[in-house]
Design an enzyme around this catalytic site. Structure first.
Site, PDB file in Angstrom:
ATOM      1  N   ASN A 150      68.018  21.938 -39.415  1.00  0.00           N
ATOM      2  CA  ASN A 150      68.923  21.616 -40.515  1.00  0.00           C
ATOM      3  C   ASN A 150      69.650  22.821 -41.071  1.00  0.00           C
ATOM      4  OD1 ASN A 150      65.998  21.844 -41.194  1.00  0.00           O
ATOM      5  ND2 ASN A 150      66.807  22.135 -43.238  1.00  0.00           N
ATOM      6  N   CYS A 296      67.510  21.436 -49.220  1.00  0.00           N
ATOM      7  CA  CYS A 296      66.069  21.214 -49.411  1.00  0.00           C
ATOM      8  C   CYS A 296      65.300  22.525 -49.473  1.00  0.00           C
ATOM      9  CB  CYS A 296      65.502  20.388 -48.270  1.00  0.00           C
ATOM     10  SG  CYS A 296      66.297  18.811 -48.164  1.00  0.00           S
TER      11      CYS A 296
HETATM   12  N1  PLP Z   1      64.292  16.488 -41.953  1.00  0.00           N
HETATM   13  C1  PLP Z   1      65.399  17.226 -41.852  1.00  0.00           C
HETATM   14  C2  PLP Z   1      65.610  18.077 -40.612  1.00  0.00           C
HETATM   15  C3  PLP Z   1      66.363  17.219 -42.879  1.00  0.00           C
HETATM   16  O1  PLP Z   1      67.467  17.961 -42.767  1.00  0.00           O
HETATM   17  C4  PLP Z   1      66.117  16.414 -44.021  1.00  0.00           C
HETATM   18  C5  PLP Z   1      67.069  16.416 -45.167  1.00  0.00           C
HETATM   19  O2  PLP Z   1      67.704  17.413 -45.457  1.00  0.00           O
HETATM   20  C6  PLP Z   1      64.941  15.641 -44.078  1.00  0.00           C
HETATM   21  C7  PLP Z   1      64.053  15.701 -43.026  1.00  0.00           C
HETATM   22  C8  PLP Z   1      64.627  14.769 -45.271  1.00  0.00           C
HETATM   23  O3  PLP Z   1      65.393  13.579 -45.243  1.00  0.00           O
HETATM   24  P1  PLP Z   1      65.632  12.733 -46.602  1.00  0.00           P
HETATM   25  O4  PLP Z   1      66.619  13.484 -47.428  1.00  0.00           O
HETATM   26  O5  PLP Z   1      66.180  11.402 -46.123  1.00  0.00           O
HETATM   27  O6  PLP Z   1      64.312  12.580 -47.264  1.00  0.00           O
END
Ligand code: PLP
Length: 350
Positions: A150, A296
């Site tokens: 991400n 995040c």
């Molecule tokens: N996994 C990855 C690689 C992400 O980029 C994200 C969100 O940024 C998530 C999981 C979490 O997803 P959600 O925002 O739907 O909880």
């Protein structure tokens, strides 16, 4: 002021089709479990959504579980796998650059007595030989590796991981966080090589708080963590490749951090000598939204960027890094404005 949005890896603009599907789901307010007409209409919508996700994943509709987003899918997968496999082995393999919604559950499993072996992803490539070595040393409960990172857009080779597991005769189950890769890069029968796959709607133009977990046959006994009903959703495909429009940036002195395998809709780069915060302000004043990394990880970043350190980037590159991420709603004209702004931003260099 209307803004130019280049942060779709954080969340993508909602697609009109997704809005229509959500509105229709609200109109069909029946409980899908009810046997009357209202319930059956809602059930039909739910089934159609499930079948659509299954087609994209190339799996059976019954293997798709709707969740409240990627975070819930990852938590369900990891804690479920730990319960399912924890009696055979307390060893888990993952990488040092997973999303916090994988990394934090892994830390919790460590507190519960599991050993987590994190493969290095230096230069954006998982240490596949390291995986082979660990599998030769001890039985492993499960492996969890994301497909697309991400922060950087690096793509990790899940079919190769499956091959290594098979060649080593390991019965470890394989989970993949495909929240960033789904519908951005070919699915390549990911469901054939993974036992569990986490998805999130808001990265592909759906609504926030909607996700899915593919649960393959080998993982069908996965214990549920949350008991309750499913959610309505209609997912839509596709993000076009806008790399072409940014080609001129490559010769401009910007540093791109692109491993050979990377997402088509995410560019990670550094503007030498220009701190990320300065660049963000500069671009924001022109109405341009980009990010200095994953939303995040913002809290984590105060301690230094875990993923970029794992990739082996020097501090000077980390402190000046930007993440540009695109959706199919970005136009070529917008990309041209972004290019000009980035080139102007380079002039901030001391
Ligand atoms: N996994 C990855 C690689 C992400 O980029 C994200 C969100 O940024 C998530 C999981 C979490 O997803 P959600 O925002 O739907 O909880």
């Amino acid at each position: 002021m209307p803004y130019l949005y280049f942060d779709s890896a954080a969340t993508a603009p909602v697609r009109p089709g997704a809005l229509r599907a959500a509105a229709k789901a609200c109109e069909e307010y029946g409980n899908p479990s009810s046997l009357h007409a209202a319930g059956m209409n809602a059930r039909r919508l739910l089934d159609a959504g499930r079948a659509q996700v299954a087609r994209a994943l190339k799996c059976e509709p019954g293997e798709v579980l709707f969740t409240g987003g990627g975070t819930e899918s990852n938590n369900q997968a990891l804690f479920g796998l730990a319960k399912l496999r924890g009696k055979r082995s307390k060893v888990v393999i993952s990488t040092d650059s997973e999303h916090p919604s994988v990394e934090e559950p892994l830390k919790e499993l460590e507190r519960q007595g599991f050993t987590v072996r994190r493969l290095s992803t230096k230069n954006g490539v998982p240490d596949y030989d390291g995986l082979r070595r660990i599998l030769a040393e001890e039985p492993v409960a499960f492996v969890s590796v994301m497909r697309a990172n991400n922060e950087t857009g690096a793509v990790y080779d899940l079919p190769r991981i499956r091959r290594i597991l098979d060649e080593c005769g390991s019965d470890a189950l394989l989970h993949c966080d495909d929240v960033q890769g789904f519908l951005k890069i070919p699915q390549d029968r990911l469901s054939a090589c993974c036992d569990l796959i986490s998805l999130s709607a808001h990265k592909i133009g759906g609504l926030k708080g909607v996700g899915a977990l593919y649960v393959g046959k080998r993982a069908h006994l996965l214990p549920a963590l949350l008991l309750g009903g499913g959610q309505e959703n209609g997912l839509r495909s596709g993000t076009e490749n806008v790399e072409e429009a940014l080609r001129r940036l490559r010769d401009s002195g910007l540093h791109f951090h692109l491993p050979d395998a990377h997402l088509p809709n995410l560019l990670h780069l550094s503007i030498p000598g220009v701190q990320s915060a300065w660049a963000l302000n500069f671009l924001s004043e022109r109405g341009i939204c980009v990010s200095a990394g994953s939303a995040c990880s913002a809290r984590e970043r105060k301690k230094g960027n875990r993923v970029l350190k794992a990739y082996g980037l020097p501090d000077a590159e980390i402190e000046t890094s930007l993440r540009l991420s695109f959706s199919e709603q970005n136009t070529m004209e917008e990309c041209a404005v972004l290019c000009d702004a980035l080139l102007d931003c380079m002039k901030l260099r001391k």
